[in-house]
Design an enzyme around this catalytic site. Structure first.
Site, PDB file in Angstrom:
ATOM      1  CE  LYS A  21      -4.103  -1.909   0.014  1.00 26.17           C
ATOM      2  NZ  LYS A  21      -4.962  -1.788  -1.186  1.00 26.17           N
ATOM      3  CB  ALA A  58       1.220   6.570  -0.703  1.00 27.40           C
ATOM      4  CG  LEU A  60      -5.160   9.995   5.383  1.00 23.19           C
ATOM      5  CD1 LEU A  60      -5.006   9.752   6.876  1.00 23.19           C
ATOM      6  CD2 LEU A  60      -6.131  11.135   5.142  1.00 23.19           C
ATOM      7  CG  LEU A  62      -6.124   8.891   0.207  1.00 23.62           C
ATOM      8  CD1 LEU A  62      -5.823   9.114  -1.272  1.00 23.62           C
ATOM      9  CD2 LEU A  62      -6.587  10.200   0.845  1.00 23.62           C
ATOM     10  N   GLY A 105       0.610  12.978   3.981  1.00 18.61           N
ATOM     11  CA  GLY A 105       1.004  12.631   5.342  1.00 18.61           C
ATOM     12  C   GLY A 105       2.408  12.059   5.438  1.00 18.61           C
ATOM     13  CD  GLU A 108       0.354  16.366   7.121  1.00 22.33           C
ATOM     14  OE1 GLU A 108      -0.394  15.384   7.012  1.00 22.33           O
ATOM     15  OE2 GLU A 108      -0.012  17.453   7.593  1.00 22.33           O
ATOM     16  CD  GLU A 128      -2.200  16.571   1.934  1.00 21.77           C
ATOM     17  OE1 GLU A 128      -1.548  16.899   0.924  1.00 21.77           O
ATOM     18  OE2 GLU A 128      -1.685  16.029   2.926  1.00 21.77           O
ATOM     19  NE  ARG A 131      -5.264  11.803  -3.716  1.00 24.74           N
ATOM     20  CZ  ARG A 131      -4.905  11.607  -4.986  1.00 24.74           C
ATOM     21  NH1 ARG A 131      -5.724  11.918  -5.973  1.00 24.74           N
ATOM     22  NH2 ARG A 131      -3.734  11.088  -5.289  1.00 24.74           N
ATOM     23  N   GLY A 136      -3.622  17.554   7.667  1.00 27.18           N
ATOM     24  CA  GLY A 136      -4.100  17.437   9.045  1.00 27.18           C
ATOM     25  C   GLY A 136      -3.068  16.838   9.978  1.00 27.18           C
TER      26      GLY A 136
END
Ligand code: 1HE
Length: 253
Positions: A21, A58, A60, A62, A105, A108, A128, A131, A136
């Site tokens: 993933k 990759a 968060l 999703l 993320g 981040e 983001e 998307r 966050g």
């Protein structure tokens, strides 16, 4: 398990391990990050985080995003903040080794680390914007400190993809390594960090960012206090003596 850890001398190696993933960060992984960086084993002086497979991360996951309402979204974002704060304001400096995607993320997460190394394959983006969501996991606070607000806004407005070399020139990363050599470089840097006085590493992690956020008057006072505490330690006295006796390395050696 989506994360594995190993110990090499005084270094904790943390490997994101969901390559199928692309190391997308689901809740299990974020909570594992919080747990690992809250419980650094005795004797560890630095950590290196890297990704298994072709990408660092990759971002968060999703697939977990679709069902959340606003209040659940706040709790989720605050969970990320908690976990990444354990990296930035934990007990040991953390080196991130980035290759392939370091997006959303994933960027981040990298931004919460103290030094970033990019292999030449690395690329950075904040999808983001595309998307229909917003960062966050702390990027709006940490990334502008690395690259400036205008660059971060551009990345989100336009979906711009930043290469490893560009990332190096604008401050996302501090080092670029050849393909396949990032971990080696990360461990080399971590080994240097381990050799520092503990108080210096602590000051760089916990005091320097607060100085950067404070007013000049308070910041200068904090600098004086931490400088005095550091130089008072027996370890500092010993290191200074070694230099004056000609026994310590010169700059660059
Ligand atoms: C994923 C994710 C993901 C891959 N969540 N499953 N992040 C993004 O918007 C980035 C989305 N991902 C990509 O653009 C690409 O996957 C990559 C450029 C990173 C890699 O491409 P590639 O060709 O190597 O892999 P792939 O074929 O796209 O993906 C392989 C599998 O990973 C596939 O699942 P499969 O079951 O079909 O094999 C993908 O669905 C899955 N996958 N990325 C879930 N992100 C705290 S807020 C932070 C907000 C964000 O991070 S938003 C940005 C999210």
């Amino acid at each position: 398990m989506s994360i594995h850890t190993d110990i090499q001398d005084e270094i904790l190696l943390v490997r994101l391990s969901r390559p199928q993933k692309r190391n997308a960060l689901n809740d299990e992984t974020v909570l594992a990050i919080e747990n690992i960086f809250s419980n650094i084993p005795e004797g560890i002086k630095c950590a290196v985080i890297y990704g298994e497979g072709k990408h660092f991360s990759a971002g968060l996951d999703l697939s977990e995003l679709t069902e959340r309402d606003a209040i659940q979204g706040i709790h989720h974002s605050r969970m990320w903040h908690r976990a990444l704060d354990k990296i930035q304001f934990g007990t040991v400096p953390v080196v991130a080794v980035l290759h392939g995607a370091g997006v959303g993320g994933g960027l981040e997460l990298a931004s919460a680390c103290h030094i970033r190394v990019a292999e030449s394959s690395a690329f950075f983006a904040l999808p983001e914007g595309q998307r229909g969501i917003f960062v966050g996991g702390g990027a709006s606070v940490r990334l502008p400190k690395l690259i400036g607000m205008a660059r971060m806004a551009d990345m989100m407005f336009t979906g711009r993809v930043i290469t490893a070399e560009e990332g190096n020139s604008i401050g996302i990363v501090q080092y670029v390594a050849e393909a396949g050599k990032g971990l080696e470089k990360g461990i080399e840097l971590a080994t240097k960090i381990c050799a520092n006085a503990g108080i210096t590493n602590y000051a760089l992690m916990h005091v320097l960012p607060r100085i950067a956020d404070a007013s000049q008057d308070q910041a200068l006072m904090m600098e004086s206090l931490i400088a005095a505490i550091a130089q008072d330690a027996p370890e500092a006295k010993e290191r200074l003596k070694q230099f004056l006796d000609g026994k310590a390395k010169k700059v660059g050696e």
